[in-house]
Design a protein around this motif. Sequence first.
Motif, short mmCIF file in Angstrom:
data_model
loop_
_atom_site.label_atom_id
_atom_site.label_comp_id
_atom_site.label_asym_id
_atom_site.label_seq_id
_atom_site.Cartn_x
_atom_site.Cartn_y
_atom_site.Cartn_z
N ILE A 179 1.57 12.50 -9.47
CA ILE A 179 0.61 13.61 -9.65
C ILE A 179 0.63 14.54 -8.43
CG2 ILE A 179 -1.32 12.22 -8.71
CD1 ILE A 179 -3.10 13.66 -10.86
N ASP A 180 0.59 15.85 -8.68
CA ASP A 180 0.57 16.84 -7.60
C ASP A 180 -0.87 17.31 -7.39
OD1 ASP A 180 1.90 20.23 -7.11
OD2 ASP A 180 1.15 18.71 -5.70
N GLY A 181 -1.58 16.56 -6.57
CA GLY A 181 -2.99 16.88 -6.29
C GLY A 181 -3.49 15.97 -5.18
N PRO A 182 -4.75 16.16 -4.73
CA PRO A 182 -5.27 15.36 -3.61
C PRO A 182 -5.30 13.87 -3.93
CG PRO A 182 -7.03 16.62 -4.66
CD PRO A 182 -5.74 17.10 -5.25
N ILE A 183 -4.73 13.08 -3.03
CA ILE A 183 -4.66 11.62 -3.19
C ILE A 183 -5.32 11.00 -1.97
CG2 ILE A 183 -3.13 9.60 -3.35
CD1 ILE A 183 -0.99 11.66 -4.51
N PHE B 207 0.83 -1.22 0.00
CA PHE B 207 0.00 0.00 0.00
C PHE B 207 0.86 1.26 0.00
CE2 PHE B 207 -3.32 2.78 0.39
CZ PHE B 207 -3.67 3.23 1.67
N ILE B 208 1.86 1.30 0.88
CA ILE B 208 2.68 2.52 1.00
C ILE B 208 3.52 2.73 -0.26
CG2 ILE B 208 4.44 3.72 2.36
CD1 ILE B 208 1.64 3.40 3.71
N ASP B 209 4.05 1.64 -0.80
CA ASP B 209 4.81 1.76 -2.07
C ASP B 209 3.91 2.33 -3.17
OD1 ASP B 209 6.82 -1.31 -1.73
OD2 ASP B 209 6.98 0.70 -0.80
N THR B 210 2.68 1.82 -3.23
CA THR B 210 1.73 2.32 -4.24
C THR B 210 1.45 3.80 -4.04
OG1 THR B 210 0.66 0.13 -4.35
CG2 THR B 210 -0.60 2.01 -5.19
N LEU B 211 1.20 4.19 -2.78
CA LEU B 211 0.91 5.60 -2.50
C LEU B 211 2.10 6.49 -2.88
CD1 LEU B 211 -0.98 5.55 0.92
CD2 LEU B 211 -1.93 5.98 -1.35
N ASN B 212 3.31 6.04 -2.53
CA ASN B 212 4.50 6.85 -2.84
C ASN B 212 4.68 7.02 -4.34
OD1 ASN B 212 5.52 7.66 -0.30
ND2 ASN B 212 6.30 5.57 0.07
N GLU B 213 4.34 5.95 -5.11
CA GLU B 213 4.46 6.08 -6.56
C GLU B 213 3.41 7.05 -7.12
OE1 GLU B 213 4.84 2.22 -8.38
OE2 GLU B 213 5.17 3.11 -10.37
N SER C 45 2.89 12.79 2.46
CA SER C 45 2.85 13.94 1.52
C SER C 45 1.76 14.92 1.93
CB SER C 45 2.55 13.43 0.10
OG SER C 45 2.14 14.50 -0.75
N LYS C 46 1.96 16.17 1.56
CA LYS C 46 0.92 17.21 1.80
C LYS C 46 -0.34 16.92 0.97
CE LYS C 46 2.57 20.38 -1.86
NZ LYS C 46 1.65 19.78 -2.84
N ASN C 47 -0.14 16.10 -0.07
CA ASN C 47 -1.27 15.79 -0.96
C ASN C 47 -2.14 14.65 -0.48
OD1 ASN C 47 -0.82 17.83 -2.86
ND2 ASN C 47 0.68 16.59 -3.97
N ILE C 48 -1.71 13.93 0.54
CA ILE C 48 -2.51 12.81 1.03
C ILE C 48 -3.76 13.32 1.74
CG2 ILE C 48 -2.63 10.98 2.80
CD1 ILE C 48 -1.27 10.00 0.32
N VAL C 49 -4.90 12.74 1.35
CA VAL C 49 -6.19 13.00 2.01
C VAL C 49 -6.58 11.71 2.70
CG1 VAL C 49 -8.63 13.58 1.65
CG2 VAL C 49 -6.85 14.65 0.21
N VAL C 50 -6.82 11.77 4.00
CA VAL C 50 -7.12 10.55 4.75
C VAL C 50 -8.61 10.23 4.58
CG1 VAL C 50 -7.14 9.46 7.02
CG2 VAL C 50 -5.31 11.06 6.41
N LYS C 51 -8.86 9.03 4.09
CA LYS C 51 -10.23 8.61 3.81
C LYS C 51 -10.74 7.76 4.98
CE LYS C 51 -12.33 7.25 -0.58
NZ LYS C 51 -12.23 6.29 -1.70
N VAL C 52 -11.90 8.16 5.50
CA VAL C 52 -12.47 7.40 6.62
C VAL C 52 -13.93 7.08 6.31
CG1 VAL C 52 -10.96 8.50 8.33
CG2 VAL C 52 -13.23 9.44 7.90
N PRO C 53 -14.45 5.96 6.80
CA PRO C 53 -15.84 5.60 6.53
C PRO C 53 -16.82 6.45 7.34
CG PRO C 53 -14.86 4.00 8.03
CD PRO C 53 -13.75 4.95 7.60
N MET C 54 -18.03 6.57 6.82
CA MET C 54 -19.08 7.38 7.47
C MET C 54 -19.68 6.57 8.64
SD MET C 54 -20.71 10.11 7.76
CE MET C 54 -21.84 10.19 9.13
#
Length: 214
Positions: free
Chosen positions: A50-54, A39-45, A77-86
Amino acid sequence: MRFLIDTANVEEIRDIHEWGVLAGVTTNPSLVAKEGRDFIDTLNEIIDTIDGPISAEVISVDAKGMIEEGEKLAALSKNIVVKVPMTEEGLKAVKVFSKKKIKTNVTLIFNANQALLAARAGATYVSPFLGRLDDIGQDGLQLISDIAEIFEVHGLDTEIIAASIRHPIHVTEAAKRGSHFATIPYKVFKQLLQHPLTDSGLQKFLADWANMQK
Ligand code: E4P
């Protein structure tokens, strides 16, 4: 409306990113699992691509675990958006992330009340799943309209990401109804730009030009 791509496949991201239309990426545990990579390798790639919200989703279901996971993801990264369930625990986590200025995307939203709660907890984005509602005979697009109306009436800054997109009409209608983003699968992106009259028109232009050269 701005475009996100809904995939953890870096080649798909690179391909559409070359069009110059991508604002960012959304992933979820199923999309990551489909790639079968770390997962982390994928996110880093993706971060390097791309320079935008991930959007990167936590796996924990308790607020404490979500916060611990989310802080590690946000540190990538500053671009990481943490996704959480509702969920209740998700709202508790969003409140903490909001205070820490960590961006959040509240996912698995299926009604307007959930979106309003997420916004009030401090969510940066909400992700209503219009395709999954359609799949069970409910009106996913109406949910986009309802959320957009409520956010507009109350001046909420939280942005809407139309998610669970199944086909180009979902994209058109989400744009018409005021969604800030649509997160679109690779296959649907390819469908968005296609029209048979474009293809036949180009062939005719080329044929007429070639005939003139004879
Ligand atoms: C957003 O990233 C959602 O997780 C995604 O759009 C869900 O799509 P699906 O309903 O096709 O799984």
